[in-house]
Design a protein around this motif. Structure first.
Motif, PDB file in Angstrom:
ATOM      1  N   ASN A  78       0.798  -1.090   0.036  1.00  0.00           N
ATOM      2  CA  ASN A  78      -0.196   0.010   0.286  1.00  0.00           C
ATOM      3  C   ASN A  78       0.560   1.225   0.151  1.00  0.00           C
ATOM      4  OD1 ASN A  78      -2.229  -1.745   0.610  1.00  0.00           O
ATOM      5  ND2 ASN A  78      -1.867  -1.610   2.059  1.00  0.00           N
ATOM      6  N   LEU A  79       0.830   1.911  -0.974  1.00  0.00           N
ATOM      7  CA  LEU A  79       1.824   3.000  -1.198  1.00  0.00           C
ATOM      8  C   LEU A  79       1.022   4.040  -1.626  1.00  0.00           C
ATOM      9  CD1 LEU A  79       4.392   1.470  -3.685  1.00  0.00           C
ATOM     10  CD2 LEU A  79       4.231   1.790  -0.985  1.00  0.00           C
ATOM     11  N   SER A  80       1.527   5.679  -1.410  1.00  0.00           N
ATOM     12  CA  SER A  80       0.482   6.469  -1.550  1.00  0.00           C
ATOM     13  C   SER A  80       1.278   7.682  -2.247  1.00  0.00           C
ATOM     14  CB  SER A  80       0.254   7.385   0.482  1.00  0.00           C
ATOM     15  OG  SER A  80      -0.632   6.650   1.184  1.00  0.00           O
ATOM     16  N   SER A  81       0.479   8.285  -3.124  1.00  0.00           N
ATOM     17  CA  SER A  81       0.883   9.053  -4.099  1.00  0.00           C
ATOM     18  C   SER A  81       1.425  10.560  -3.585  1.00  0.00           C
ATOM     19  CB  SER A  81      -0.601  10.471  -4.846  1.00  0.00           C
ATOM     20  OG  SER A  81       0.317  11.259  -5.561  1.00  0.00           O
ATOM     21  N   GLY A  82       2.569  10.442  -4.027  1.00  0.00           N
ATOM     22  CA  GLY A  82       3.955  11.971  -3.623  1.00  0.00           C
ATOM     23  C   GLY A  82       4.597  11.747  -1.891  1.00  0.00           C
ATOM     24  N   ASP A 137      15.574   5.762  -3.697  1.00  0.00           N
ATOM     25  CA  ASP A 137      14.220   5.879  -3.427  1.00  0.00           C
ATOM     26  C   ASP A 137      13.233   6.813  -4.521  1.00  0.00           C
ATOM     27  OD1 ASP A 137      15.023   6.699  -0.434  1.00  0.00           O
ATOM     28  OD2 ASP A 137      15.695   7.913  -1.037  1.00  0.00           O
ATOM     29  N   PHE A 138      12.140   6.025  -3.784  1.00  0.00           N
ATOM     30  CA  PHE A 138      11.254   6.123  -5.556  1.00  0.00           C
ATOM     31  C   PHE A 138       9.660   6.831  -4.203  1.00  0.00           C
ATOM     32  CE2 PHE A 138      10.167   2.720  -3.845  1.00  0.00           C
ATOM     33  CZ  PHE A 138       8.962   2.515  -3.852  1.00  0.00           C
ATOM     34  N   VAL A 139       9.200   8.084  -5.619  1.00  0.00           N
ATOM     35  CA  VAL A 139       8.030   8.504  -4.830  1.00  0.00           C
ATOM     36  C   VAL A 139       6.516   8.260  -6.210  1.00  0.00           C
ATOM     37  CG1 VAL A 139       6.365  10.618  -4.623  1.00  0.00           C
ATOM     38  CG2 VAL A 139       8.619  10.169  -4.530  1.00  0.00           C
ATOM     39  N   PRO A 140       5.820   7.749  -5.264  1.00  0.00           N
ATOM     40  CA  PRO A 140       4.625   7.224  -6.460  1.00  0.00           C
ATOM     41  C   PRO A 140       3.994   8.285  -6.907  1.00  0.00           C
ATOM     42  CG  PRO A 140       4.529   5.506  -4.401  1.00  0.00           C
ATOM     43  CD  PRO A 140       5.457   6.779  -4.283  1.00  0.00           C
ATOM     44  N   THR A 141       3.532   8.609  -7.702  1.00  0.00           N
ATOM     45  CA  THR A 141       2.294   9.513  -8.390  1.00  0.00           C
ATOM     46  C   THR A 141       1.156   9.068  -8.843  1.00  0.00           C
ATOM     47  OG1 THR A 141       2.238   8.805 -11.173  1.00  0.00           O
ATOM     48  CG2 THR A 141       3.597   9.720 -10.384  1.00  0.00           C
ATOM     49  N   ALA A 142       0.461   8.318  -7.518  1.00  0.00           N
ATOM     50  CA  ALA A 142      -1.216   7.194  -7.509  1.00  0.00           C
ATOM     51  C   ALA A 142      -0.743   6.846  -6.601  1.00  0.00           C
ATOM     52  CB  ALA A 142      -1.570   6.546  -8.590  1.00  0.00           C
ATOM     53  N   SER A 167      13.433  -4.442   2.073  1.00  0.00           N
ATOM     54  CA  SER A 167      12.671  -3.914   1.961  1.00  0.00           C
ATOM     55  C   SER A 167      12.056  -2.366   1.852  1.00  0.00           C
ATOM     56  CB  SER A 167      13.272  -3.227   3.854  1.00  0.00           C
ATOM     57  OG  SER A 167      14.604  -2.602   3.714  1.00  0.00           O
ATOM     58  N   VAL A 168      11.150  -1.919   2.163  1.00  0.00           N
ATOM     59  CA  VAL A 168      10.322  -0.891   1.868  1.00  0.00           C
ATOM     60  C   VAL A 168      10.135  -0.429   2.984  1.00  0.00           C
ATOM     61  CG1 VAL A 168       8.701   0.335  -0.019  1.00  0.00           C
ATOM     62  CG2 VAL A 168       9.929  -1.798  -0.054  1.00  0.00           C
ATOM     63  N   ASP A 169      10.649   1.403   3.060  1.00  0.00           N
ATOM     64  CA  ASP A 169      10.693   1.855   4.288  1.00  0.00           C
ATOM     65  C   ASP A 169       9.583   3.582   3.981  1.00  0.00           C
ATOM     66  OD1 ASP A 169      10.206   3.004   7.113  1.00  0.00           O
ATOM     67  OD2 ASP A 169      11.594   1.167   7.533  1.00  0.00           O
ATOM     68  N   LEU A 170       9.473   4.042   4.404  1.00  0.00           N
ATOM     69  CA  LEU A 170       9.042   5.772   4.562  1.00  0.00           C
ATOM     70  C   LEU A 170      11.200   6.046   3.909  1.00  0.00           C
ATOM     71  CD1 LEU A 170       6.531   6.991   6.650  1.00  0.00           C
ATOM     72  CD2 LEU A 170       6.240   6.503   4.309  1.00  0.00           C
ATOM     73  N   THR A 171      11.301   7.070   3.141  1.00  0.00           N
ATOM     74  CA  THR A 171      12.433   7.333   2.806  1.00  0.00           C
ATOM     75  C   THR A 171      13.063   8.381   4.195  1.00  0.00           C
ATOM     76  OG1 THR A 171      12.680   7.617   0.992  1.00  0.00           O
ATOM     77  CG2 THR A 171      13.694   9.868   1.898  1.00  0.00           C
TER      78      THR A 171
END
Length: 181
Positions: A78-82, A137-142, A167-171
């Motif tokens: 579950n990822l959030s835009s921006g 580091d990456f930022v989804p657009t949706a 692993s995936v965490d907040l930057t």
């Protein structure tokens, strides 16, 4: 009646996978491997300690006749835009042969859905005693459910490619590039 299966729920961040909770060569529950070609599939393997790992890993074992074109997908995240996320993982090979893999993400567990390439490693050689660590580091657009895919695409008749400690965490906020704001 067919076998009983449990539907997999999506995963909130943080997410991690170290491949230790399964019996070799099985893959962890709620992850997926597919073969988009005629080489072999990713599978778990025992600890290749000489190559910088300390436990079980995900391994692409070569096919002597066919090039690799296999994907490993994380469970749905579950990822959030921006929002900026940090993907980390370790990788290595175990020979002087050249191994290749890409990392991408998308909205489904298919090769075609992996529309955003995060990194490409086209020349992994040497089988160093220390595993490589990648930080992306990456930022989804949706906003939605996304899958991170790792594609082995090595030529035929190479050797073994290893992946571990995904692993995936907040930057971290101290990692934000303020020059680009």
């Amino acid at each position: 009646d067919g076998p009983f299966t449990t539907a997999c729920s999506t995963q909130n961040i943080p997410y991690s996978e170290n491949f230790n909770g399964v019996t070799v060569p099985a893959i962890p529950l709620c992850t997926t491997v597919i073969n988009s070609g005629s080489g072999n599939l990713w599978a778990t393997a025992a600890n290749p300690a000489a190559n910088g790992f300390t436990s079980q890993v995900l391994k692409y074992g070569f096919n002597s006749l066919n090039a690799a074109n296999t994907w490993f997908f994380t469970k749905g995240l579950n990822l959030s835009s921006g929002t900026s996320y940090r993907l980390t993982f370790k990788y290595n090979n175990n020979s002087g042969f050249t191994e290749k893999f890409k990392v991408a993400y998308g909205v489904n567990i298919t090769a075609a859905a992996m529309t955003t390439v995060l990194a490409d490693y086209p020349a992994i050689t040497g089988g160093a005693a220390t595993a490589n660590t990648a930080t992306i580091d990456f930022v989804p657009t949706a906003t939605g459910t996304f899958y991170i895919g790792f594609q082995a695409y090595s030529a035929a008749d190479q050797f073994n490619l290893y992946l571990d400690d995904i692993s995936v965490d907040l930057t971290p906020t101290d990692a934000v590039d303020y020059a680009n704001i």
